[in-house]
Each structure stands twice: as C-alpha cells, then as structure tokens.
Scaffold this motif. Structure first.
Motif, short mmCIF file in Angstrom:
data_model
loop_
_atom_site.label_atom_id
_atom_site.label_comp_id
_atom_site.label_asym_id
_atom_site.label_seq_id
_atom_site.Cartn_x
_atom_site.Cartn_y
_atom_site.Cartn_z
N ASP A 175 50.98 38.91 39.89
CA ASP A 175 49.57 38.60 40.03
C ASP A 175 48.76 39.60 39.18
N TYR B 292 46.45 42.26 41.08
CA TYR B 292 47.26 43.28 41.75
C TYR B 292 47.87 44.24 40.73
N TRP C 109 54.47 40.85 43.85
CA TRP C 109 53.02 40.92 43.69
C TRP C 109 52.62 41.31 42.27
#
Length: 149
Positions: free
Chosen positions: A64, A67, A61
């Motif tokens: 991203d 995030y 994650w």
C-alpha cells in the motif's frame, strides 16, 4: 576506557527520541499501532509483537503506497538518529567506526575504487581488489607481459 563508556551513556541520555509520525491519517488503527511501535523500537519483529500482528502483515502492508510512504519516512528519521549516534561514538574514540563513516560520507577521499602507485622502478601498478576474476586475470597477464625481456 571507563571514561568513554560514561560519555557514551551520557550522550544516550541527552539524545532525544525520534519524533512521532506527524500524521498517520488514512491508515488503519493496526497500521498506526505498528508504525508507532516501530518508531520507538526499530525492529519489525518487536513492533509487530507490540502491535499484536504477525510480522508478515507489515510486509503485506508495504504494498500500500500510503503505508509504505509513512514507513519510509520513519526509517529515514531513525537512520538520521543512528547516524548521529555513530558520529558521537566515532568522535569519542572508535577509530574503526570513524573510518567506516568517512568512507561513506567522503568516498572521494576515503573509498577510492582504484589507486595508482608509482614504484621506484617506474612501473605503474594499481590496486586491483575491486576487479572481477576475469579482469584480475587480464591484469596479471598484462603485468607478466610488461615484465618479460
């Protein structure tokens, strides 16, 4: 000694927990769950367990941008909380922690890379613990040449 332990425990009780993330919009429910757990317990493994994900998922994650930004904001807040606790403990009597904090917060005074010393003989030397092996060898040779008659 017991008095210090009491004051540390009291300091922990009066210290407020980190603020929750203000807006985790745009993230999946699993990402929000992980970040909320991480805020409460800054351990990736424990936060992953609480959010019921594998910890490697968190690292995926991080690719991203949204995030990663939220995660970094939480880390910054947690870092401030930990620094406050370290200062409290240092002022309560931990000389070693106090020295460590001063090296980081006032490096110009407490973390000098090079120190000049003027011995009684007039020969100027310097502390060399920050030199590479090659630089140290050159300094040793320079000192030997200076000491030769």
């Amino acid at each position: 000694m017991a008095k210090k332990a009491v004051s540390r425990n009291q300091a922990r009780k009066t210290q407020s927990p980190p603020e929750p993330a203000r807006d985790l919009g745009g993230l999946s429910p699993r990402q929000r769950a992980f970040l909320q757990a991480y805020e409460q317990c800054p351990s990736v493994a424990e936060a992953a367990r609480q959010a019921k994900i594998h910890r490697s998922t968190h690292y995926q994650w991080l690719k991203d941008e949204a995030y990663r930004r939220h995660f970094q904001e939480i880390q910054a807040t947690l870092g401030d909380v930990l620094l406050d606790e370290a200062v409290t403990r240092a002022l309560a009597g931990s000389d070693q922690l106090l020295q460590f904090l001063l090296r980081g917060l006032k490096p110009e005074i407490f973390n000098r890379q090079q120190v000049e010393v003027l011995p009684a003989s007039g020969f100027v030397g310097m502390a060399v613990w920050q030199l590479s092996d090659e630089q140290l060898e050159e300094e040793i040779q320079r000192c030997r040449r200076a000491l030769e008659p």
